[in-house]
Design an enzyme around this catalytic site. Structure first.
Site, PDB file in Angstrom:
ATOM      1  CE1 TYR A  73     -35.368   7.538  -6.966  1.00 40.94           C
ATOM      2  CE2 TYR A  73     -35.825   9.675  -6.016  1.00 40.94           C
ATOM      3  CZ  TYR A  73     -35.369   8.907  -7.065  1.00 40.94           C
ATOM      4  OH  TYR A  73     -34.921   9.516  -8.213  1.00 40.94           O
ATOM      5  CD  GLN A 189     -35.554  14.054 -12.199  1.00 41.87           C
ATOM      6  OE1 GLN A 189     -34.915  13.283 -11.507  1.00 41.87           O
ATOM      7  NE2 GLN A 189     -36.668  14.606 -11.783  1.00 41.87           N
ATOM      8  CE  LYS A 228     -17.826  13.321  -0.227  1.00 40.22           C
ATOM      9  NZ  LYS A 228     -19.260  13.508   0.043  1.00 40.22           N
ATOM     10  NE  ARG A 241     -21.624   7.020  -3.100  1.00 37.78           N
ATOM     11  CZ  ARG A 241     -21.435   8.018  -2.250  1.00 37.78           C
ATOM     12  NH1 ARG A 241     -21.149   9.214  -2.693  1.00 37.78           N
ATOM     13  NH2 ARG A 241     -21.551   7.831  -0.941  1.00 37.78           N
ATOM     14  N   GLY A 293     -28.601  15.468  -4.354  1.00 39.73           N
ATOM     15  CA  GLY A 293     -29.015  14.773  -3.141  1.00 39.73           C
ATOM     16  C   GLY A 293     -28.091  15.192  -2.011  1.00 39.73           C
ATOM     17  NE  ARG A 295     -24.396   9.678   2.338  1.00 39.64           N
ATOM     18  CZ  ARG A 295     -23.863   8.493   2.559  1.00 39.64           C
ATOM     19  NH1 ARG A 295     -24.621   7.407   2.465  1.00 39.64           N
ATOM     20  NH2 ARG A 295     -22.600   8.384   2.856  1.00 39.64           N
ATOM     21  CD  GLN A 299     -23.356  15.646   1.765  1.00 38.51           C
ATOM     22  OE1 GLN A 299     -24.433  15.130   1.462  1.00 38.51           O
ATOM     23  NE2 GLN A 299     -22.216  14.968   1.748  1.00 38.51           N
TER      24      GLN A 299
END
Ligand SMILES: NC(=O)c1ccc[n+]([C@@H]2O[C@H](COP(=O)([O-])OP(=O)(O)OC[C@H]3O[C@@H](n4cnc5c(N)ncnc54)[C@H](OP(=O)(O)O)[C@@H]3O)[C@@H](O)[C@H]2O)c1
Length: 333
Positions: A73, A189, A228, A241, A293, A295, A299
């Site tokens: 990451y 996972q 959203k 995305r 996750g 940001r 959140q």
């Protein structure tokens, strides 16, 4: 990082104390909702350390203690930011559970100790609580038992607390477990959210039967099930995305309908769509631990509020039905 450096986190004023569960058979106590930190990377855009630290700080304040990262990451940025933030925030070592991942490409048995050492250095830890193989090796023909035994040796040497497998078909997970002599795989996972439910076919029953935890990645479908973004806004998203099939109009249009159903349920409970989407995952199985996750601190706090309550059977079923009607396609075009 030494255990003494880290201070206990307590929920902030006005925040309900989180719900906890056990991680596999490890005896580790982890929050019912974790925090995924892929967001600390160019891919997602949280590239200023102070912004990442604020996310981790809020997580600790509301009682989130399970943190998922990976060697790849941000090419190490996520591990570095997470480790530094936990250290600077004084999180107690015995109260946080740090999970990272080694990619399939790093699994040459001779490379494993070096890769793990570099990861620990970035995290600033003597040992990591959970090392997951990020994905199976596919190009190098690394024999399964060679790399699983090399990882098990690092458990014996105290560098890794426990082992997990990410994105493994169950047949290969079974083969990998067979190689281990003294330890077991404690975590599976996989991708799992209200729109993408393939994990229910094989992975979830496998984890349930074997006392593992199933960490659900992209549990919010990267935001695609939250309504959203309008269709037009979704088409303009510039981050990773932009290439995600969920955000293609033919799929996204359907997800907007699912988002409407989620929103209607959320309004009845005085919760947000994200809280309902995450709660739907934990309502049906004590094995599932979502790792959304975030940001922003807001959140994280909102996602932590997905635990500590449950949807009614009828509302759970309503969303079950709504998602079963989806016909998503992952083909290009
Ligand atoms: N093992 C693997 O192969 C694998 C693969 C992918 C991810 N993961 C792990 O799983 C974690 C989560 O998966 P993910 O990041 O792909 O997707 P996700 O958790 O489904 O979606 C995260 C995104 O949703 C939005 N969001 C988060 N909380 C929200 C809230 N309360 N309200 C509204 N929007 C919210 C944010 O984006 P915006 O605000 O920009 O909309 C955030 O970046 C990752 O961080 C990583 O640790 C693992």
């Amino acid at each position: 990082m030494t255990p003494a450096l880290i201070r206990a986190s307590s929920p902030a004023a006005g925040v309900t104390e989180l719900e906890y569960t056990s991680l596999g058979k490890t005896g580790l106590r982890v929050s019912r909702v974790g925090l995924g930190t892929w967001q600390f990377s160019d891919a997602w855009g949280v590239t200023r350390y102070e912004d990442a630290k604020a996310v981790v700080a809020r997580a600790l304040e509301v009682g989130v203690n399970l943190f998922d990262t990976a060697m790849v990451y941000g090419r190490g940025m996520s591990e570095e930011f997470l480790g530094r933030a936990l250290r600077e925030l004084g999180a107690r070592r015995d109260e946080v559970v740090v999970a990272t991942k080694i990619p399939g490409d790093y699994l040459h048995p001779d490379d494993i100790p070096r890769a793990v050492e570099a990861s620990l250095k970035r995290l600033g830890l003597e040992s990591v609580d959970l090392m997951q193989v990020h994905w199976p090796p596919c190009w190098h023909n690394f024999p399964t038992c060679r790399y699983m035994r090399a990882l098990e040796r690092l458990v014996e040497l105290g560098k890794i607390g426990h082992l997990g497998l990410s994105d493994y078909p169950v047949e290969l997970a079974e083969a990998a477990r067979y190689c281990l002599a003294r330890h077991d795989v404690e975590v599976i996972q996989v991708r799992y959210n209200l729109a993408e439910r393939m994990a229910e076919e094989e992975h979830l029953p496998y984890a349930e039967e074997n006392g593992m935890s199933l960490l659900a990645w992209s549990p919010l479908a990267k935001g695609a099930i939250l309504g959203k973004y309008t269709l037009e806004e979704a088409e303009r998203i510039q981050d990773l995305r932009a290439r995600d099939p969920l955000f293609r109009p033919s799929n996204y249009r359907q997800l907007l309908r699912l988002a409407e159903a989620i929103k209607a349920v959320a309004e009845r409970y005085g919760k947000t769509p994200a809280q309902v989407a995450l709660n739907w995952l934990i309502t049906a199985s004590s094995t599932v631990i979502p790792i959304p996750g975030a940001r922003s601190p807001r959140q994280v706090e909102e996602n932590a509020g997905a635990a500590g309550w449950r949807l009614s059977f009828s509302d759970w079923r309503l969303l079950d039905e709504a998602s079963r009607g989806l016909r998503l396609s992952y083909l290009p075009g």
